[in-house]
Design an enzyme around this catalytic site. Structure first.
Site, mmCIF file in Angstrom:
data_model
loop_
_atom_site.group_PDB
_atom_site.id
_atom_site.type_symbol
_atom_site.label_atom_id
_atom_site.label_comp_id
_atom_site.label_asym_id
_atom_site.label_seq_id
_atom_site.Cartn_x
_atom_site.Cartn_y
_atom_site.Cartn_z
ATOM 1 N N LYS A 32 5.790 13.928 38.306
ATOM 2 C CA LYS A 32 6.392 13.456 39.565
ATOM 3 C C LYS A 32 5.307 12.798 40.417
ATOM 4 C CE LYS A 32 7.699 16.070 43.306
ATOM 5 N NZ LYS A 32 7.327 15.426 44.580
ATOM 6 N N LYS A 61 12.400 8.780 47.691
ATOM 7 C CA LYS A 61 13.485 9.154 48.621
ATOM 8 C C LYS A 61 13.944 7.990 49.498
ATOM 9 C CE LYS A 61 11.969 14.016 49.128
ATOM 10 N NZ LYS A 61 10.641 14.023 48.492
ATOM 11 N N THR A 119 14.594 20.913 52.486
ATOM 12 C CA THR A 119 14.446 22.354 52.743
ATOM 13 C C THR A 119 13.604 22.616 53.987
ATOM 14 O OG1 THR A 119 12.742 22.281 51.057
ATOM 15 C CG2 THR A 119 14.821 23.276 50.432
HETATM 16 O O1 C5P Z 1 3.044 22.759 44.663
HETATM 17 P P1 C5P Z 1 4.528 23.034 44.646
HETATM 18 O O2 C5P Z 1 5.007 23.670 43.361
HETATM 19 O O3 C5P Z 1 5.001 23.770 45.883
HETATM 20 O O4 C5P Z 1 5.177 21.568 44.669
HETATM 21 C C1 C5P Z 1 6.570 21.351 44.805
HETATM 22 C C2 C5P Z 1 6.849 19.878 44.842
HETATM 23 O O5 C5P Z 1 8.240 19.702 45.083
HETATM 24 C C3 C5P Z 1 6.104 19.118 45.943
HETATM 25 O O6 C5P Z 1 5.856 17.798 45.474
HETATM 26 C C4 C5P Z 1 7.104 19.115 47.076
HETATM 27 O O7 C5P Z 1 6.919 18.028 47.944
HETATM 28 C C5 C5P Z 1 8.423 18.985 46.294
HETATM 29 N N1 C5P Z 1 9.613 19.459 47.022
HETATM 30 C C6 C5P Z 1 9.750 20.755 47.500
HETATM 31 N N2 C5P Z 1 10.881 21.141 48.156
HETATM 32 C C7 C5P Z 1 11.879 20.264 48.355
HETATM 33 C C8 C5P Z 1 11.785 18.949 47.893
HETATM 34 C C9 C5P Z 1 10.623 18.587 47.229
HETATM 35 O O8 C5P Z 1 8.837 21.570 47.298
HETATM 36 N N3 C5P Z 1 12.982 20.667 48.953
#
Ligand code: C5P
Length: 232
Positions: A32, A61, A119
């Site tokens: 990603k 997005k 979120t």
């Molecule tokens: O490091 P971590 O596992 O927390 O990363 C989660 C990824 O998912 C990050 O890129 C974050 O921006 C993304 N994300 C999230 N919650 C959301 C949407 C996207 O954690 N609701």
């Protein structure tokens, strides 16, 4: 249906991403790429990662008027990414325009998913800042239904919402879920988390995992553990 672990490569430079990817010798990964890296490095970062045989979820997005989103999506479809996304708040018409722009002349296109409510937005902020009075889970399900109506492939949601999204929009409608942590790992700034195994049980199609892999002492071992726990 394809299920996979997507690694959130939240690095700020090409050098850091390449350094991270070079630790993986055989694995074909799903990566990603977010706004920070894409805006810093431009489309060349996509070509570089694709040339190494990896798949890409380009997490930009999009949210604008339908015509602008359609044109932007037709540019992204030429980059050969595998998945990209829009905000469902842009309306059904905007999501339909996104699909139209993304679809290539031969009829193929990357997967297109929608962000429902971020979120980071609480029910209180929805009510006070956005004047949305409905409960947040109702808003999330309504946005998911709109995304389905527009022909999108799925939504990004909390693993806790994945089961309900499938009940509402059907098993084939994809759920892409961040907020995943190992049972013995650091939670960090995520609030509602699930382990890869719990995400599988609840029916997530793709889990998005960042720091549990990228900040691990041994990222390859952490990735393999994640795949084993999620895919079973
Ligand atoms: O490091 P971590 O596992 O927390 O990363 C989660 C990824 O998912 C990050 O890129 C974050 O921006 C993304 N994300 C999230 N919650 C959301 C949407 C996207 O954690 N609701």
């Amino acid at each position: 249906m394809a299920k996979d672990v997507i690694i959130a490569c939240d690095f700020s430079s090409k050098e850091d991403v390449i350094n991270f990817l070079s630790k993986f010798k055989e694995e074909s990964l799903y990566i990603k790429i977010g706004m920070e890296l894409f805006y810093a490095e431009g489309p060349s970062i996509i070509k570089e990662i694709k040339s190494r045989g990896h798949k890409i979820f380009l997490d930009l997005k999009l949210h604008d008027i339908p015509n602008t989103v359609m044109k932007a999506m037709s540019v992204l479809s030429k980059l050969d990414v595998d998945m990209c996304n829009v905000h469902a708040a842009g309306t059904v018409a905007m999501m339909e325009a996104a699909i139209k722009g993304l679809t290539r002349e031969d009829g193929t296109r990357p997967l297109l998913i929608a962000v429902t409510q971020l979120t980071s937005t609480s029910e209180e902020r929805m009510r006070e800042d956005l004047l949305i009075q409905e409960p947040i889970d109702k808003v999330v399900m309504h946005y998911a239904q709109n995304a389905k109506k527009a022909g999108l492939d799925g939504v990004v949601c909390s693993p806790l919402e994945a089961g309900k999204v499938h009940d509402t929009c059907g098993k084939e409608f994809l759920t892409i879920t961040p907020g995943v942590r190992f049972a013995d790992g650091e939670v960090g700034d995520q609030v509602r988390v699930m382990t890869p195994a719990q995400a599988r049980e609840i029916g997530s199609d793709y889990i998005v995992v960042g720091r549990p892999i990228t900040a691990a002492e041994d990222p390859v071992a952490a990735y393999k553990r994640c795949v084993t726990e999620f895919l079973g």
